[in-house]
Design an enzyme around this catalytic site. Structure first.
Site, PDB file in Angstrom:
ATOM      1  N   ARG A 179      -1.173   7.585  18.548  1.00 56.84           N
ATOM      2  CA  ARG A 179      -1.140   7.637  17.084  1.00 56.84           C
ATOM      3  C   ARG A 179      -1.097   6.229  16.520  1.00 56.84           C
ATOM      4  O   ARG A 179      -0.321   5.399  16.970  1.00 56.84           O
ATOM      5  CB  ARG A 179       0.077   8.425  16.614  1.00 56.84           C
ATOM      6  CG  ARG A 179       0.157   8.558  15.111  1.00 56.84           C
ATOM      7  CD  ARG A 179       1.084   9.659  14.690  1.00 56.84           C
ATOM      8  NE  ARG A 179       2.487   9.277  14.767  1.00 56.84           N
ATOM      9  CZ  ARG A 179       3.490  10.010  14.268  1.00 56.84           C
ATOM     10  NH1 ARG A 179       3.227  11.166  13.678  1.00 56.84           N
ATOM     11  NH2 ARG A 179       4.737   9.607  14.379  1.00 56.84           N
ATOM     12  N   SER A 180      -1.933   5.986  15.509  1.00 52.82           N
ATOM     13  CA  SER A 180      -1.861   4.696  14.802  1.00 52.82           C
ATOM     14  C   SER A 180      -1.391   4.927  13.379  1.00 52.82           C
ATOM     15  O   SER A 180      -0.251   4.674  13.044  1.00 52.82           O
ATOM     16  CB  SER A 180      -3.206   3.980  14.838  1.00 52.82           C
ATOM     17  OG  SER A 180      -3.432   3.435  16.127  1.00 52.82           O
ATOM     18  N   HIS A 207      -3.466   9.789  10.307  1.00 54.42           N
ATOM     19  CA  HIS A 207      -4.237  10.489   9.267  1.00 54.42           C
ATOM     20  C   HIS A 207      -5.204  11.532   9.806  1.00 54.42           C
ATOM     21  O   HIS A 207      -5.964  12.114   9.037  1.00 54.42           O
ATOM     22  CB  HIS A 207      -5.013   9.479   8.413  1.00 54.42           C
ATOM     23  CG  HIS A 207      -4.145   8.759   7.436  1.00 54.42           C
ATOM     24  ND1 HIS A 207      -3.123   7.939   7.835  1.00 54.42           N
ATOM     25  CD2 HIS A 207      -4.116   8.738   6.080  1.00 54.42           C
ATOM     26  CE1 HIS A 207      -2.520   7.439   6.765  1.00 54.42           C
ATOM     27  NE2 HIS A 207      -3.101   7.906   5.688  1.00 54.42           N
ATOM     28  N   ASP A 208      -5.196  11.757  11.099  1.00 56.12           N
ATOM     29  CA  ASP A 208      -6.114  12.741  11.648  1.00 56.12           C
ATOM     30  C   ASP A 208      -5.983  14.067  10.891  1.00 56.12           C
ATOM     31  O   ASP A 208      -4.878  14.595  10.754  1.00 56.12           O
ATOM     32  CB  ASP A 208      -5.809  12.970  13.128  1.00 56.12           C
ATOM     33  CG  ASP A 208      -6.907  13.736  13.820  1.00 56.12           C
ATOM     34  OD1 ASP A 208      -7.736  13.106  14.489  1.00 56.12           O
ATOM     35  OD2 ASP A 208      -6.947  14.986  13.666  1.00 56.12           O
ATOM     36  N   SER A 224      -3.370  13.542  16.757  1.00 52.66           N
ATOM     37  CA  SER A 224      -2.658  12.376  17.283  1.00 52.66           C
ATOM     38  C   SER A 224      -1.164  12.666  17.484  1.00 52.66           C
ATOM     39  O   SER A 224      -0.453  11.849  18.063  1.00 52.66           O
ATOM     40  CB  SER A 224      -2.826  11.175  16.350  1.00 52.66           C
ATOM     41  OG  SER A 224      -2.425  11.508  15.042  1.00 52.66           O
ATOM     42  N   TYR A 245     -15.787   4.405   6.946  1.00 50.74           N
ATOM     43  CA  TYR A 245     -16.674   4.062   5.829  1.00 50.74           C
ATOM     44  C   TYR A 245     -15.852   3.985   4.555  1.00 50.74           C
ATOM     45  O   TYR A 245     -14.763   4.548   4.443  1.00 50.74           O
ATOM     46  CB  TYR A 245     -17.775   5.115   5.652  1.00 50.74           C
ATOM     47  CG  TYR A 245     -17.335   6.249   4.765  1.00 50.74           C
ATOM     48  CD1 TYR A 245     -17.643   6.247   3.406  1.00 50.74           C
ATOM     49  CD2 TYR A 245     -16.559   7.281   5.258  1.00 50.74           C
ATOM     50  CE1 TYR A 245     -17.177   7.248   2.573  1.00 50.74           C
ATOM     51  CE2 TYR A 245     -16.098   8.283   4.438  1.00 50.74           C
ATOM     52  CZ  TYR A 245     -16.414   8.266   3.088  1.00 50.74           C
ATOM     53  OH  TYR A 245     -15.941   9.245   2.263  1.00 50.74           O
ATOM     54  N   TYR A 248     -18.877  14.445  10.642  1.00 52.60           N
ATOM     55  CA  TYR A 248     -18.328  13.077  10.775  1.00 52.60           C
ATOM     56  C   TYR A 248     -17.018  13.141  11.545  1.00 52.60           C
ATOM     57  O   TYR A 248     -16.087  13.820  11.135  1.00 52.60           O
ATOM     58  CB  TYR A 248     -18.123  12.496   9.378  1.00 52.60           C
ATOM     59  CG  TYR A 248     -17.431  11.150   9.326  1.00 52.60           C
ATOM     60  CD1 TYR A 248     -17.687  10.164  10.285  1.00 52.60           C
ATOM     61  CD2 TYR A 248     -16.551  10.846   8.303  1.00 52.60           C
ATOM     62  CE1 TYR A 248     -17.055   8.931  10.221  1.00 52.60           C
ATOM     63  CE2 TYR A 248     -15.920   9.604   8.227  1.00 52.60           C
ATOM     64  CZ  TYR A 248     -16.170   8.656   9.192  1.00 52.60           C
ATOM     65  OH  TYR A 248     -15.549   7.428   9.126  1.00 52.60           O
ATOM     66  N   TYR A 272     -13.720  12.994   9.897  1.00 49.74           N
ATOM     67  CA  TYR A 272     -13.314  14.177   9.134  1.00 49.74           C
ATOM     68  C   TYR A 272     -13.075  15.298  10.132  1.00 49.74           C
ATOM     69  O   TYR A 272     -13.682  16.367  10.069  1.00 49.74           O
ATOM     70  CB  TYR A 272     -14.370  14.557   8.094  1.00 49.74           C
ATOM     71  CG  TYR A 272     -14.449  13.581   6.937  1.00 49.74           C
ATOM     72  CD1 TYR A 272     -13.461  12.617   6.747  1.00 49.74           C
ATOM     73  CD2 TYR A 272     -15.494  13.625   6.019  1.00 49.74           C
ATOM     74  CE1 TYR A 272     -13.525  11.726   5.685  1.00 49.74           C
ATOM     75  CE2 TYR A 272     -15.564  12.735   4.956  1.00 49.74           C
ATOM     76  CZ  TYR A 272     -14.575  11.786   4.805  1.00 49.74           C
ATOM     77  OH  TYR A 272     -14.635  10.905   3.744  1.00 49.74           O
TER      78      TYR A 272
HETATM   79  C1  LIG Z   1      -5.860  10.480   2.807  1.00 50.12           C
HETATM   80  C2  LIG Z   1      -6.994  10.170   3.749  1.00 50.12           C
HETATM   81  C3  LIG Z   1      -8.050   9.381   3.303  1.00 50.12           C
HETATM   82  C4  LIG Z   1      -9.109   9.074   4.161  1.00 50.12           C
HETATM   83  N1  LIG Z   1     -10.125   8.285   3.695  1.00 50.12           N
HETATM   84  C5  LIG Z   1     -11.134   7.950   4.540  1.00 50.12           C
HETATM   85  C6  LIG Z   1     -12.191   7.096   4.110  1.00 50.12           C
HETATM   86  O1  LIG Z   1     -12.219   6.623   2.973  1.00 50.12           O
HETATM   87  N2  LIG Z   1     -13.172   6.787   4.992  1.00 50.12           N
HETATM   88  C7  LIG Z   1     -13.165   7.275   6.270  1.00 50.12           C
HETATM   89  O2  LIG Z   1     -14.071   6.934   7.040  1.00 50.12           O
HETATM   90  N3  LIG Z   1     -12.191   8.104   6.685  1.00 50.12           N
HETATM   91  C8  LIG Z   1     -11.180   8.440   5.863  1.00 50.12           C
HETATM   92  N4  LIG Z   1     -10.187   9.251   6.307  1.00 50.12           N
HETATM   93  C9  LIG Z   1     -10.226   9.732   7.693  1.00 50.12           C
HETATM   94  C10 LIG Z   1      -9.643   8.690   8.636  1.00 50.12           C
HETATM   95  O3  LIG Z   1     -10.573   7.638   8.829  1.00 50.12           O
HETATM   96  C11 LIG Z   1      -9.367   9.328  10.006  1.00 50.12           C
HETATM   97  O4  LIG Z   1      -8.434  10.360   9.863  1.00 50.12           O
HETATM   98  C12 LIG Z   1      -8.872   8.280  11.008  1.00 50.12           C
HETATM   99  O5  LIG Z   1      -9.078   8.751  12.307  1.00 50.12           O
HETATM  100  C13 LIG Z   1      -7.423   7.968  10.777  1.00 50.12           C
HETATM  101  O6  LIG Z   1      -6.953   6.968  11.620  1.00 50.12           O
HETATM  102  P1  LIG Z   1      -5.383   6.875  11.856  1.00 50.12           P
HETATM  103  O7  LIG Z   1      -5.140   5.796  12.827  1.00 50.12           O
HETATM  104  O8  LIG Z   1      -4.676   6.847  10.546  1.00 50.12           O
HETATM  105  O9  LIG Z   1      -5.104   8.326  12.448  1.00 50.12           O
HETATM  106  P2  LIG Z   1      -4.412   8.892  13.765  1.00 50.12           P
HETATM  107  O10 LIG Z   1      -4.081  10.312  13.404  1.00 50.12           O
HETATM  108  O11 LIG Z   1      -3.321   8.021  14.241  1.00 50.12           O
HETATM  109  O12 LIG Z   1      -5.578   8.868  14.839  1.00 50.12           O
HETATM  110  C14 LIG Z   1      -6.796   9.570  14.678  1.00 50.12           C
HETATM  111  C15 LIG Z   1      -7.475   9.709  16.029  1.00 50.12           C
HETATM  112  O13 LIG Z   1      -7.666   8.433  16.630  1.00 50.12           O
HETATM  113  C16 LIG Z   1      -6.914   8.319  17.839  1.00 50.12           C
HETATM  114  N5  LIG Z   1      -6.274   7.006  17.856  1.00 50.12           N
HETATM  115  C17 LIG Z   1      -5.409   6.503  16.933  1.00 50.12           C
HETATM  116  N6  LIG Z   1      -5.036   5.277  17.283  1.00 50.12           N
HETATM  117  C18 LIG Z   1      -5.641   4.989  18.452  1.00 50.12           C
HETATM  118  C19 LIG Z   1      -5.610   3.852  19.303  1.00 50.12           C
HETATM  119  N7  LIG Z   1      -4.877   2.778  19.018  1.00 50.12           N
HETATM  120  N8  LIG Z   1      -6.340   3.897  20.438  1.00 50.12           N
HETATM  121  C20 LIG Z   1      -7.081   4.985  20.746  1.00 50.12           C
HETATM  122  N9  LIG Z   1      -7.142   6.080  19.954  1.00 50.12           N
HETATM  123  C21 LIG Z   1      -6.424   6.082  18.820  1.00 50.12           C
HETATM  124  C22 LIG Z   1      -5.885   9.424  17.768  1.00 50.12           C
HETATM  125  O14 LIG Z   1      -5.432   9.800  19.056  1.00 50.12           O
HETATM  126  C23 LIG Z   1      -6.656  10.506  17.053  1.00 50.12           C
HETATM  127  O15 LIG Z   1      -7.539  11.135  17.944  1.00 50.12           O
HETATM  128  C24 LIG Z   1      -9.118   9.586   5.473  1.00 50.12           C
HETATM  129  C25 LIG Z   1      -8.064  10.384   5.911  1.00 50.12           C
HETATM  130  C26 LIG Z   1      -7.013  10.685   5.060  1.00 50.12           C
HETATM  131  C27 LIG Z   1      -5.889  11.572   5.535  1.00 50.12           C
END
Ligand SMILES: Cc1cc2nc3c(=O)[nH]c(=O)nc-3n(C[C@H](O)[C@H](O)[C@H](O)COP(=O)(O)OP(=O)(O)OC[C@H]3O[C@@H](n4cnc5c(N)ncnc54)[C@H](O)[C@@H]3O)c2cc1C
Ligand SMILES: *[C@@H]1O[C@H](CO)[C@@H](O)[C@H](O)[C@H]1NC(C)=O
Ligand SMILES: *[C@@H]1O[C@H](CO)[C@@H](O)[C@H](O)[C@H]1NC(C)=O
Ligand SMILES: *[C@@H]1O[C@H](CO)[C@@H](O)[C@H](O)[C@H]1NC(C)=O
Length: 534
Positions: free
Chosen positions: A110-111, A114-115, A120, A190, A472, A475
């Site tokens: 988890r980073s 926002h998945d 995560s 994006y 995507y 999403y």
């Molecule tokens: C409110 C909101 C707004 C958003 N707006 C946009 C937007 O404008 N544009 C867009 O493109 N997307 C958008 N998203 C989607 C977002 O890009 C994805 O949910 C993204 O994967 C979130 O990354 P995270 O690290 O916060 O999530 P996490 O839930 O931590 O991780 C998402 C996925 O990536 C994996 N992961 C996380 N960290 C790592 C790491 N260090 N190494 C390997 N794998 C890892 C996790 O295991 C999981 O499979 C939005 C989501 C939300 C909830």
């Protein structure tokens, strides 16, 4: 102009959450002990005592919730991790990977949390969370126009740190400041500079990853195949991303933002018809998102209508923008008074609905976002939807009641990057991406809203990409297929794999089979491995 009634709850939303504290069963204790012993044997015992949270730990629940962004996955029945590990150093991440592998327990990375399907921090099999939130460093080097950003940093932190060093640099990534770099960039990424600069992954120069053997690799040592895969194929299938090195992009000192709303009685349908002809083809400095929502009519009491909102960022001045849109998009009726000429960093706040006088420091605050329940789906549109079809879609949206659509225009730079340059395949030929959105509170409503969003997605079938119907990765949508743990899961993986990655799926499978043949880095939608001949 105030950005009025934005798409509800994209970013700034609040809810008090409840997590039940499960009792620790003996087996959990023994996993805890075995895991701790293993960590200690790989490191120095004193160096791991403060990074492992067992379910009995008083801080377990707050650590679990801190980066949990979807209340759908915080109910008493949601499976909880046996342990949460929060490394402060790279060697602790290495040890965590090796020990989870030794014990044979699933590791969820988890980073920013926002998945959209919570993968995560939720699993149906016993699991440990590797929480990367302590990896938040952002090192900006303006002279070389690059930055090194650690996986646990948020996009808000990244934008803020760039702004600290330069008022004329930025980075093309998502609009919600709390999104984490680790998931966002590894899944594509994006935002509102997409038409000018492409995806986040089009601007990545290097990366640091820990592989299944616990090795720390950079671009040179991981090789071009793996480096290709973690720029859109999702990091979690391949290892633990520690950081990305990114190329900064130029932004003007003043940019222009605006929002214009029209309902059906104000000819919103004609507006959308014209939007489809303009938004994907206009000047690539202009990104005009279109948000469609069923709302109450202001004209006829008790009636429902659809509101179309155009929300835009222009990397240039207001006069130039008004002149451009008078010519190209007359139905918008954009007036100079409707435009806001602001600094790029203020446009970040505007898009996140934080332009209420908040100081820029809000970008460093990871906690202003907490979670409602939500569900998202996605689609790609390759030919304009006719006026009749749009009218039919509005009727369905009004009948269903709550689901909204967001049209994100492509074109510009997206047309110039080949569809196999990164795993993200949706390039030239796509006019815009649709995000389906529904957000609610409370468990009782869940069934209804999940059913609504699935129905709207199904109604849209004739109007969107086919064979495969594109989606995507960021999403995340488990409706389009899931796999199961184990080594030979190509068949299941292929179902969602071609939707997210189209022809790039096969190369991702090859890379995955090469770097993680035993499929340790498995999740519900990871890249499958190909079974090897015995
Ligand atoms: C409110 C909101 C707004 C958003 N707006 C946009 C937007 O404008 N544009 C867009 O493109 N997307 C958008 N998203 C989607 C977002 O890009 C994805 O949910 C993204 O994967 C979130 O990354 P995270 O690290 O916060 O999530 P996490 O839930 O931590 O991780 C998402 C996925 O990536 C994996 N992961 C996380 N960290 C790592 C790491 N260090 N190494 C390997 N794998 C890892 C996790 O295991 C999981 O499979 C939005 C989501 C939300 C909830
Ligand atoms: C909870 O876990 C943290 C991290 O390992 C540790 O520092 C703390 O002492 C633990 N608290 C209790 C009460 O065990
Ligand atoms: C972040 O940078 C600080 C200062 O250089 C350093 O002490 C810390 O270890 C770094 N954190 C990580 C997780 O790399
Ligand atoms: C809507 O379009 C019709 C027909 O083109 C036009 O007569 C009418 O003035 C428009 N209404 C608004 C509110 O723009």
């Amino acid at each position: 102009m105030e950005k009025s009634s934005p798409l509800p709850l994209l970013c700034a939303i609040f809810l008090l959450l409840h997590v039940s504290n499960s009792q620790a069963a003996p087996s959990k204790d023994s996993i805890h002990n075995t895991f701790l012993h293993c960590l200690q044997s790989h490191t120095n015992p004193s160096q791991v005592s403060n990074i492992v949270y067992a379910q009995t730990n008083a801080s377990y629940t707050s650590i679990l919730r801190a980066f949990l962004r979807n209340a759908r996955f915080i109910t008493p029945s949601t499976p909880k991790p046996l342990l949460i590990v929060t490394p402060l150093h790279e060697f602790q991440v290495q040890a965590t990977v090796l020990c989870a592998k030794n014990i044979g327990v699933q590791l969820k990375i988890r980073s920013g949390g926002h998945d959209f399907e919570g993968i995560s921090y939720v699993s149906q099999v016993p699991f440990i969370i590797l929480d990367m939130f302590n990896f938040q460093n952002v090192t900006v080097d303006i002279k070389n126009e690059i930055a090194v950003v650690q996986a646990g940093a948020s996009l808000g932190q990244l934008y803020y740190r760039i702004w600290e060093k330069s008022k004329v640099h930025g980075f093309p990534a998502g609009v919600c400041p709390t999104v984490g770099v680790g998931g966002h960039i590894s899944g594509g990424g994006y935002g509102n500079m997409l038409r000018k600069y492409g995806l986040s992954v089009d601007n990545v120069l290097d990366a640091k990853i820990i592989d299944v053997k616990g090795r720390i690799l950079d671009r040179k040592t991981m090789g071009e195949d793996l480096f290709w895969a973690i720029r859109g194929g999702g990091g979690a299938s391949f290892g633990v991303i520690l950081s990305y090195t990114i190329k900064l992009v130029p932004v003007p000192e003043k940019v222009t933002v605006f929002q214009v709303d029209k309902t059906l009685d104000q000819n919103a349908t004609d507006l959308v018809v014209q939007w489809q002809r303009v938004a994907p083809h206009t000047d690539d400095r202009l990104f005009m998102r279109l948000v469609l929502q069923p709302v109450n009519s202001m004209v006829v009491k008790g009636q429902r209508t659809v509101k179309a909102s155009v929300e835009a960022l222009f990397l240039g001045g207001a006069n130039e923008l008004v002149t451009l849109l008078e010519k190209e998009f007359p139905l918008l009726g954009l007036k100079i008074e409707t435009c806001n000429e602001i600094r790029w960093i203020d446009s970040v706040l505007w898009w996140a609905d934080l332009n209420d006088g908040s100081s820029l420091n809000v970008l460093l605050d990871r906690n202003h976002y907490s979670a409602h329940s939500n569900k998202r789906k996605s689609d790609y549109v390759q030919t304009p939807i006719s006026k009749n079809a749009l009218t039919w879609i509005w009727k369905r949206m009004i009948e269903l009641g709550k689901v909204g659509l967001v049209f994100n225009p492509y074109g510009g730079k997206m047309n110039m990057v080949s569809s196999d340059a990164t795993p993200f395949p949706h390039r030239a030929g796509n006019l815009y991406k649709i995000q389906y959105t529904v957000t609610w509170q409370g468990e009782a409503a869940e069934k209804n809203f999940l059913s609504q969003i699935r129905m709207l997605h199904s109604y849209m079938t004739p109007f969107v990409s086919k064979n495969p119907r594109g989606a995507y990765l960021n999403y995340r949508d488990l409706d389009i297929g899931i796999n199961s743990p184990g080594k030979d899961n190509y068949g299941d993986g292929n179902v969602y794999g071609v939707k997210y990655f189209n022809k790039n799926f096969e190369r991702l499978v090859k890379v995955k089979t090469e770097v993680d043949p035993d499929n340790f880095f498995w999740n519900e939608q990871s890249i499958p491995t190909l079974a090897r001949k015995p």
